[in-house]
Design an enzyme around this catalytic site. Structure first.
Site, PDB file in Angstrom:
ATOM      1  N   LYS A 110       1.894  -3.587   6.560  1.00  0.00           N
ATOM      2  CA  LYS A 110       2.197  -3.705   5.236  1.00  0.00           C
ATOM      3  C   LYS A 110       3.930  -3.302   5.026  1.00  0.00           C
ATOM      4  CE  LYS A 110      -1.528  -4.490   3.277  1.00  0.00           C
ATOM      5  NZ  LYS A 110      -1.695  -5.920   2.957  1.00  0.00           N
ATOM      6  N   SER A 118       0.707  -1.234   0.101  1.00  0.00           N
ATOM      7  CA  SER A 118       0.039   0.057   0.054  1.00  0.00           C
ATOM      8  C   SER A 118       0.849   1.260   0.256  1.00  0.00           C
ATOM      9  CB  SER A 118      -0.922  -0.007   1.161  1.00  0.00           C
ATOM     10  OG  SER A 118      -1.384   1.414   1.398  1.00  0.00           O
ATOM     11  N   TYR A 149      -2.426  -1.116  10.766  1.00  0.00           N
ATOM     12  CA  TYR A 149      -2.732  -1.851   9.609  1.00  0.00           C
ATOM     13  C   TYR A 149      -1.406  -1.421   8.435  1.00  0.00           C
ATOM     14  CZ  TYR A 149      -3.988  -1.727   4.730  1.00  0.00           C
ATOM     15  OH  TYR A 149      -3.997  -1.775   3.380  1.00  0.00           O
TER      16      TYR A 149
END
Ligand code: UDP
Length: 337
Positions: A154, A125, A150
């Site tokens: 990544k 992302s 979150y």
């Protein structure tokens, strides 16, 4: 025919990627635990491509189930989408996010190592860049401290893969997505948010459909031309096709190093207000909206420099933002009926 495992293959980006893989002649097998997806998507994929992919309803956190899967299936490449993805929820339940997003990744990479499976595509992302110092964002922009668990999964995920590639001779590509939106032209697959949407486009389409009363635009005092935040919205079908380009690069051994990463966006930034206006024009709908406070953790602007993906993956976007917004609206209307 190469057999490709798509984890999270019933999700939003996963399902569109499965369709493109099948269109390109790959044999697809899906692992999905249905935690944020619906089983009907499997039939909808078949309606588009004519082929129902095999589905294994496995939770990748359960090591034994992962081992059993790989003992019974010969796999030529893996596209790994399966992960939790709600930023706010990750702040509330960080350990669930680390367990699922990192634990599942480790289990898959262990099987790849132990069985000499190569060709791994990771779903990353643009959050890894945080608020980049320069726009558009190139792959050389520094990784910034993650603003949420979150986002951190990544970043950590990429590091886990880098180390594994070095030690175990694995070839991997990480695709750093900007903001995927839209739905398949057939309106058979699309985004299925559970509960109140956190993302802009589903919130807009649900507001236009009368499910939500009013869109709140989070902040109009950013340092941008109209004061609202800027993002790079990419049609999910274009994004799906980037995965096929990346996979082929690995299979054909065209990669230059054994871990590569590419930005996947359109290269064009749009403000929230521009999106609202474009939606109104593209769909002939009036949208009820108000200006609200900034949302915590949001950055002012992010859009991709796509030069590397364009040249190395020989991939570029084909769809316009109007087409993306129209498809999202067509999809929304279908959900109501
Ligand atoms: N946004 C908004 N209202 C909403 C949802 C999102 O104004 O109800 C804004 C958000 O502040 C951001 C942009 O829309 O500037 C895109 O947000 P989204 O959550 O879709 O993606 P993000 O870039 O945050 O991952």
């Amino acid at each position: 025919m190469k057999k490709i495992l798509v984890t999270g293959g019933l999700g939003f980006i996963g399902s569109h990627t499965v369709v493109e893989l099948q269109n390109e002649g790959f044999d697809v097998v899906i692992i999905d635990n249905l935690s944020n997806s619906k089983i009907e998507v499997l039939d909808n994929i078949k309606e588009i491509t004519g082929t129902k992919p095999d589905l294994f309803q496995i939770d990748l956190r359960v090591k034994k189930d992962v081992v059993d899967f790989f003992s019974n299936n010969t796999i030529d490449g893996i596209i790994h989408f399966a992960a939790f993805k709600a930023v706010g929820e990750s702040v509330q339940n960080p350990l669930d996010y680390y367990e699922n997003n990192i634990g599942s990744l480790v289990h898959i990479l262990q099987e790849m190592r132990d069985r000499n499976i190569d060709n791994f595509i990771f779903s990353s992302s643009c959050t890894v860049y945080g608020q980049a110092d320069e726009l558009p964002i190139t792959e050389n922009a520094p990784i910034k401290h993650a603003l949420s668990p979150y986002g951190n999964t990544k970043q950590i995920g990429e590091e886990v893969i880098i180390d594994t590639c070095k030690a175990n001779n694995l070839n991997a590509i990480s695709l750093r997505y900007f903001n995927p939106i839209g739905a398949h032209d057939t309106t058979k697959i699309g985004e299925l948010p559970i509960g109140i949407p956190q993302n802009l486009i589903p919130y807009i389409t649900q507001t236009a459909a009368g499910i939500r009363e009013q869109l709140s635009i989070f902040g109009n005092d950013y340092n941008t031309p109209d004061g609202t935040a800027i993002r790079d919205y990419i049609h999910v079908v274009d994004l799906a096709k980037a995965h096929i380009a990346a996979l082929k690069r690995l299979i054909q051994k065209e990669n230059k190093t054994n871990f590569e990463f590419f930005n996947v966006g359109t290269g064009k930034g749009s403000s929230v207000l521009e999106i609202v206006k474009a939606f109104e024009v593209a769909t002939n709908q009036k949208l009820n909206y108000k200006i609200a406070d900034r949302r915590e953790g949001d950055i002012a602007a992010a859009y991709a420099d796509t030069t590397l993906a364009n040249s190395e993956l020989k991939w570029k976007t084909e769809k316009t933002i109007e087409q993306a917004l129209q498809s999202a609206w067509k999809w929304q209307k279908k959900q109501k009926s």
